[in-house]
Structures are given as C-alpha cells and as structure tokens.
Design a protein around this motif. Structure first.
Motif, PDB file in Angstrom:
ATOM      1  N   THR A   1      43.216  22.971 -54.522  1.00  0.00           N
ATOM      2  CA  THR A   1      43.114  21.564 -54.887  1.00  0.00           C
ATOM      3  C   THR A   1      43.834  21.353 -56.206  1.00  0.00           C
ATOM      4  O   THR A   1      43.228  21.458 -57.263  1.00  0.00           O
ATOM      5  N   THR A   2      45.101  21.031 -56.152  1.00  0.00           N
ATOM      6  CA  THR A   2      45.873  20.877 -57.386  1.00  0.00           C
ATOM      7  C   THR A   2      45.695  19.497 -58.009  1.00  0.00           C
ATOM      8  O   THR A   2      45.799  19.353 -59.216  1.00  0.00           O
ATOM      9  N   ASP A   3      45.418  18.467 -57.186  1.00  0.00           N
ATOM     10  CA  ASP A   3      45.227  17.130 -57.734  1.00  0.00           C
ATOM     11  C   ASP A   3      43.785  16.961 -58.200  1.00  0.00           C
ATOM     12  O   ASP A   3      42.950  17.824 -58.017  1.00  0.00           O
ATOM     13  N   LYS A   4      43.483  15.812 -58.831  1.00  0.00           N
ATOM     14  CA  LYS A   4      42.150  15.576 -59.361  1.00  0.00           C
ATOM     15  C   LYS A   4      41.152  15.354 -58.236  1.00  0.00           C
ATOM     16  O   LYS A   4      41.447  14.719 -57.234  1.00  0.00           O
ATOM     17  N   LEU A   5      39.957  15.864 -58.444  1.00  0.00           N
ATOM     18  CA  LEU A   5      38.894  15.792 -57.459  1.00  0.00           C
ATOM     19  C   LEU A   5      38.267  14.398 -57.472  1.00  0.00           C
ATOM     20  O   LEU A   5      38.026  13.828 -58.541  1.00  0.00           O
ATOM     21  N   GLU A   6      38.021  13.814 -56.288  1.00  0.00           N
ATOM     22  CA  GLU A   6      37.340  12.532 -56.156  1.00  0.00           C
ATOM     23  C   GLU A   6      36.265  12.669 -55.098  1.00  0.00           C
ATOM     24  O   GLU A   6      36.548  13.019 -53.962  1.00  0.00           O
ATOM     25  N   LEU A   7      35.016  12.391 -55.475  1.00  0.00           N
ATOM     26  CA  LEU A   7      33.891  12.504 -54.560  1.00  0.00           C
ATOM     27  C   LEU A   7      33.031  11.251 -54.630  1.00  0.00           C
ATOM     28  O   LEU A   7      32.901  10.646 -55.698  1.00  0.00           O
ATOM     29  N   ASN A   8      32.445  10.864 -53.504  1.00  0.00           N
ATOM     30  CA  ASN A   8      31.476   9.780 -53.487  1.00  0.00           C
ATOM     31  C   ASN A   8      30.097  10.376 -53.718  1.00  0.00           C
ATOM     32  O   ASN A   8      29.631  11.200 -52.957  1.00  0.00           O
ATOM     33  N   LYS A   9      29.464   9.951 -54.802  1.00  0.00           N
ATOM     34  CA  LYS A   9      28.153  10.464 -55.183  1.00  0.00           C
ATOM     35  C   LYS A   9      27.277   9.298 -55.607  1.00  0.00           C
ATOM     36  O   LYS A   9      27.757   8.211 -55.911  1.00  0.00           O
ATOM     37  N   TYR A  10      25.967   9.565 -55.687  1.00  0.00           N
ATOM     38  CA  TYR A  10      25.013   8.563 -56.162  1.00  0.00           C
ATOM     39  C   TYR A  10      24.975   8.588 -57.686  1.00  0.00           C
ATOM     40  O   TYR A  10      24.795   9.644 -58.303  1.00  0.00           O
ATOM     41  N   CYS A  11      25.140   7.432 -58.299  1.00  0.00           N
ATOM     42  CA  CYS A  11      25.071   7.303 -59.754  1.00  0.00           C
ATOM     43  C   CYS A  11      23.697   6.745 -60.118  1.00  0.00           C
ATOM     44  O   CYS A  11      23.359   5.631 -59.715  1.00  0.00           O
ATOM     45  N   PRO A  12      22.885   7.501 -60.882  1.00  0.00           N
ATOM     46  CA  PRO A  12      21.558   7.002 -61.250  1.00  0.00           C
ATOM     47  C   PRO A  12      21.606   5.817 -62.218  1.00  0.00           C
ATOM     48  O   PRO A  12      20.667   5.030 -62.272  1.00  0.00           O
ATOM     49  N   LYS A  13      22.677   5.683 -62.960  1.00  0.00           N
ATOM     50  CA  LYS A  13      22.788   4.570 -63.904  1.00  0.00           C
ATOM     51  C   LYS A  13      23.141   3.263 -63.173  1.00  0.00           C
ATOM     52  O   LYS A  13      22.563   2.215 -63.449  1.00  0.00           O
ATOM     53  N   CYS A  14      24.081   3.337 -62.226  1.00  0.00           N
ATOM     54  CA  CYS A  14      24.471   2.160 -61.433  1.00  0.00           C
ATOM     55  C   CYS A  14      23.495   1.903 -60.279  1.00  0.00           C
ATOM     56  O   CYS A  14      23.458   0.812 -59.736  1.00  0.00           O
ATOM     57  N   ARG A  15      22.760   2.935 -59.875  1.00  0.00           N
ATOM     58  CA  ARG A  15      21.838   2.924 -58.749  1.00  0.00           C
ATOM     59  C   ARG A  15      22.527   2.573 -57.435  1.00  0.00           C
ATOM     60  O   ARG A  15      22.040   1.787 -56.630  1.00  0.00           O
ATOM     61  N   GLU A  16      23.703   3.150 -57.224  1.00  0.00           N
ATOM     62  CA  GLU A  16      24.431   3.000 -55.969  1.00  0.00           C
ATOM     63  C   GLU A  16      25.418   4.151 -55.814  1.00  0.00           C
ATOM     64  O   GLU A  16      25.648   4.906 -56.743  1.00  0.00           O
ATOM     65  N   THR A  17      25.984   4.279 -54.627  1.00  0.00           N
ATOM     66  CA  THR A  17      26.967   5.321 -54.361  1.00  0.00           C
ATOM     67  C   THR A  17      28.342   4.821 -54.779  1.00  0.00           C
ATOM     68  O   THR A  17      28.792   3.786 -54.299  1.00  0.00           O
ATOM     69  N   VAL A  18      28.988   5.538 -55.687  1.00  0.00           N
ATOM     70  CA  VAL A  18      30.309   5.169 -56.196  1.00  0.00           C
ATOM     71  C   VAL A  18      31.202   6.400 -56.217  1.00  0.00           C
ATOM     72  O   VAL A  18      30.754   7.519 -56.023  1.00  0.00           O
ATOM     73  N   THR A  19      32.479   6.184 -56.480  1.00  0.00           N
ATOM     74  CA  THR A  19      33.436   7.278 -56.567  1.00  0.00           C
ATOM     75  C   THR A  19      33.364   7.927 -57.939  1.00  0.00           C
ATOM     76  O   THR A  19      33.385   7.245 -58.955  1.00  0.00           O
ATOM     77  N   PHE A  20      33.287   9.246 -57.946  1.00  0.00           N
ATOM     78  CA  PHE A  20      33.315  10.029 -59.174  1.00  0.00           C
ATOM     79  C   PHE A  20      34.640  10.762 -59.228  1.00  0.00           C
ATOM     80  O   PHE A  20      35.057  11.354 -58.235  1.00  0.00           O
ATOM     81  N   LYS A  21      35.319  10.719 -60.378  1.00  0.00           N
ATOM     82  CA  LYS A  21      36.593  11.395 -60.555  1.00  0.00           C
ATOM     83  C   LYS A  21      36.433  12.561 -61.532  1.00  0.00           C
ATOM     84  O   LYS A  21      35.577  12.530 -62.403  1.00  0.00           O
ATOM     85  N   GLU A  22      37.295  13.540 -61.362  1.00  0.00           N
ATOM     86  CA  GLU A  22      37.286  14.725 -62.219  1.00  0.00           C
ATOM     87  C   GLU A  22      37.665  14.357 -63.646  1.00  0.00           C
ATOM     88  O   GLU A  22      38.564  13.552 -63.884  1.00  0.00           O
TER      89      GLU A  22
END
Length: 56
Positions: free
Chosen positions: A31-52
């Motif tokens: 994985t040479t490019d930056k990692l992007e995953l959909n995870k649950y954010c406890p601060k936003c209280r919804e599932t959003v995209t997380f970037k490396e």
C-alpha cells in the motif's frame, strides 16, 4: 525470528472533525498511497472516512 521491516505504524485522522484514533499498521510495500478507511468517530457520532496521518 526476523522482524517484519515492511510494516509501519500510522495514525488515522477523521476528515470531518480531525479526531485522531488509535494507531494502526500498514504494509508500505503493498500500500504505497495513503490509507483511507470508513470508521466510527466517537466525536462526530457517525461513520466517516479516516485518512492516514503521522503520529505525534
């Protein structure tokens, strides 16, 4: 036993609010490019995209 040198520790940062979640590992050879995953954010209280991002 040999230590795996191709794995690096990275942090994941919420794209909406900037909240940093626990560190994770990725294989920099596969994985040479930056990692992007959909995870649950406890601060936003919804599932959003997380970037490396760098760990501080």
């Amino acid at each position: 036993m040999a230590k795996n040198e191709s794995r690096v520790i990275v942090g994941l940062k919420c794209t909406k609010c900037g909240y940093m979640i626990r560190p994770t590992t990725k294989n920099k050879k596969n994985t040479t490019d930056k990692l992007e995953l959909n995870k649950y954010c406890p601060k936003c209280r919804e599932t959003v995209t997380f970037k490396e991002s760098k760990l501080k």
